[in-house]
Design an enzyme around this catalytic site. Structure first.
Site, mmCIF file in Angstrom:
data_model
loop_
_atom_site.group_PDB
_atom_site.id
_atom_site.type_symbol
_atom_site.label_atom_id
_atom_site.label_comp_id
_atom_site.label_asym_id
_atom_site.label_seq_id
_atom_site.Cartn_x
_atom_site.Cartn_y
_atom_site.Cartn_z
ATOM 1 N N ARG A 1 34.984 -11.742 -9.476
ATOM 2 C CA ARG A 1 33.652 -11.148 -9.358
ATOM 3 C C ARG A 1 33.213 -10.488 -10.657
ATOM 4 N NH1 ARG A 1 35.713 -10.190 -4.094
ATOM 5 N NH2 ARG A 1 36.573 -8.169 -4.715
ATOM 6 N N SER B 1 28.218 -4.705 -5.224
ATOM 7 C CA SER B 1 28.784 -5.458 -6.333
ATOM 8 C C SER B 1 30.152 -4.910 -6.719
ATOM 9 C CB SER B 1 27.831 -5.390 -7.537
ATOM 10 O OG SER B 1 27.724 -4.042 -7.991
ATOM 11 N N GLN B 2 30.914 -5.718 -7.467
ATOM 12 C CA GLN B 2 32.242 -5.285 -7.895
ATOM 13 C C GLN B 2 32.146 -4.133 -8.891
ATOM 14 O OE1 GLN B 2 35.165 -6.457 -6.641
ATOM 15 N NE2 GLN B 2 36.046 -4.753 -7.758
ATOM 16 N N SER B 3 31.135 -4.143 -9.751
ATOM 17 C CA SER B 3 30.996 -3.059 -10.732
ATOM 18 C C SER B 3 30.716 -1.731 -10.036
ATOM 19 C CB SER B 3 29.875 -3.389 -11.715
ATOM 20 O OG SER B 3 28.649 -3.599 -11.023
#
Length: 358
Positions: free
Chosen positions: A60, A41-43
């Site tokens: 995202r 994920s982007q996080s």
């Protein structure tokens, strides 16, 4: 998805009774939150490497926040169903996914210490409605297996006999000592290791230099030929094609006179092992540069010749098309986000006017 444990009873066309699960509520969300070709994920990427500033990263992040809000809003909407449920089956891998479901946050519905929480005791695929129904059937159906006692007893006796023979061997088999390779074989094995390493690293100039300094032909066959790793790619050109190394393929054909008609033990020539278009184009460019008389290109399965300038022009055009498509997608997404922001601003302004009028 919320499913009732009480089945819905119906009848098939044959008149037989049929029991089906009753789906009370279900919902699936689709959001672009995973980094293409890189995964994760982007996080997670922001936490590991710092916040990226690209348009894709911004999209995202926005989608992750929107997905979290949508899931929590749905849980709030289903609070009545969840509070009355006897069991809650959850599969949420990763801290971010568990945080989305179990919080903590205001108005939290699911609790990590809820005694009703369960995990799925089997592997699951993408969380579609069909997959959840399959999981529900696995959880609520009893499977009966018939055991053949005679077969089990025979298997146990055979295993006991094997263990007894291992503890009390009747004869000792003497393994023949491996034969020592000759100096010529050792040198061939050394050349094989060096050449394979250069090809896998796509070092075309170093490969040509090694062949020249050691007086090796471009048709060199890897040793030993009966080894499993050399069965699929017995020659330099086979290995270069199978590892998708276009510069090495072109160098072997045009500079080292590698034979494109040579076949491996499966009857496949080097071109048959090429895994991408750039590698196949290297064969076609070599055919153009060497001429039709150099080899039997039809037997080598090489398509019609292609000039290097044609390949470069096509690659350049494809890059331009990809950049234009990506730019158009970014502009469309940015316009959509701006429209959403304008809509929120208009709604907030209308609410302010109503409060002022009251």
């Amino acid at each position: 998805m919320v499913v009732s444990l009480a089945p819905k009873v119906g009848r098939k066309s044959t008149g037989a009774e049929e029991r089906q699960a009753t789906v009370i509520a279900h919902k699936t969300f689709h959001r672009y939150t995973t980094r293409r070709k890189q995964g994760g994920s982007q996080s997670s990427n922001d936490s590991a490497k710092g916040a990226a500033h690209s348009a894709g990263a911004s999209i995202r992040r926005h989608n992750e926040a929107a997905l979290e809000s949508e899931i929590r809003a749905l849980l709030t909407e289903w609070r009545g169903f969840i509070d009355k449920s006897q069991l809650i089956f959850v599969r949420a891998t990763g801290s971010a996914n568990r945080r989305t479901l179990f919080g903590p946050y205001d108005g939290q519905v699911l609790r990590p210490n809820d005694p009703r929480n369960r995990g799925f005791p089997f592997s699951t695929r993408r969380a579609t409605q069909a997959e959840l129904m399959r999981s529900f059937v696995e959880l609520t159906r009893v499977k009966v297996s018939e055991v053949d006692e005679a077969a089990l007893a025979a298997a146990a006796a055979a295993a006991e006999k094997t263990q007894t023979s291992l503890k009390h061997p009747t004869s000792h088999k003497v393994k023949p000592a491996p034969s020592q390779p000759s100096p010529e074989q050792e040198l061939a094995l050394h050349h094989t290791a060096q050449l394979q390493a250069l090809i896998r690293r796509s070092k075309a100039p170093a490969l040509l230099s090694y062949l020249s300094s050691n007086h090796l032909p471009g048709t060199f066959v890897f040793q030993p030929p009966d080894e499993k790793s050399n069965h699929h790619s017995p020659t330099l050109l086979h290995l270069a094609a199978s590892t998708n190394a276009p510069p090495v393929v072109n160098a072997l054909l045009t500079r080292a006179q590698a034979d494109p008609t040579a076949a491996n033990a499966d009857g496949k020539v080097a071109f048959d092992l090429a895994g991408d278009r750039n590698t196949r184009d290297a064969f076609r460019v070599a055919r153009h540069e060497m001429g039709e008389e150099a080899w039997d290109w039809k037997a080598a399965h090489v398509p019609p010749a292609m000039a290097r300038s044609e390949v470069e022009a096509r690659i350049t055009q494809e890059k331009v098309d990809v950049e234009l498509a990506a730019s158009a997608q970014r502009r469309a997404e940015e316009e959509r986000l701006r429209a959403e922001d304008r809509g929120k601003g208009v709604a907030a302004g209308a609410n302010g006017e109503r409060r002022t009028g009251g």
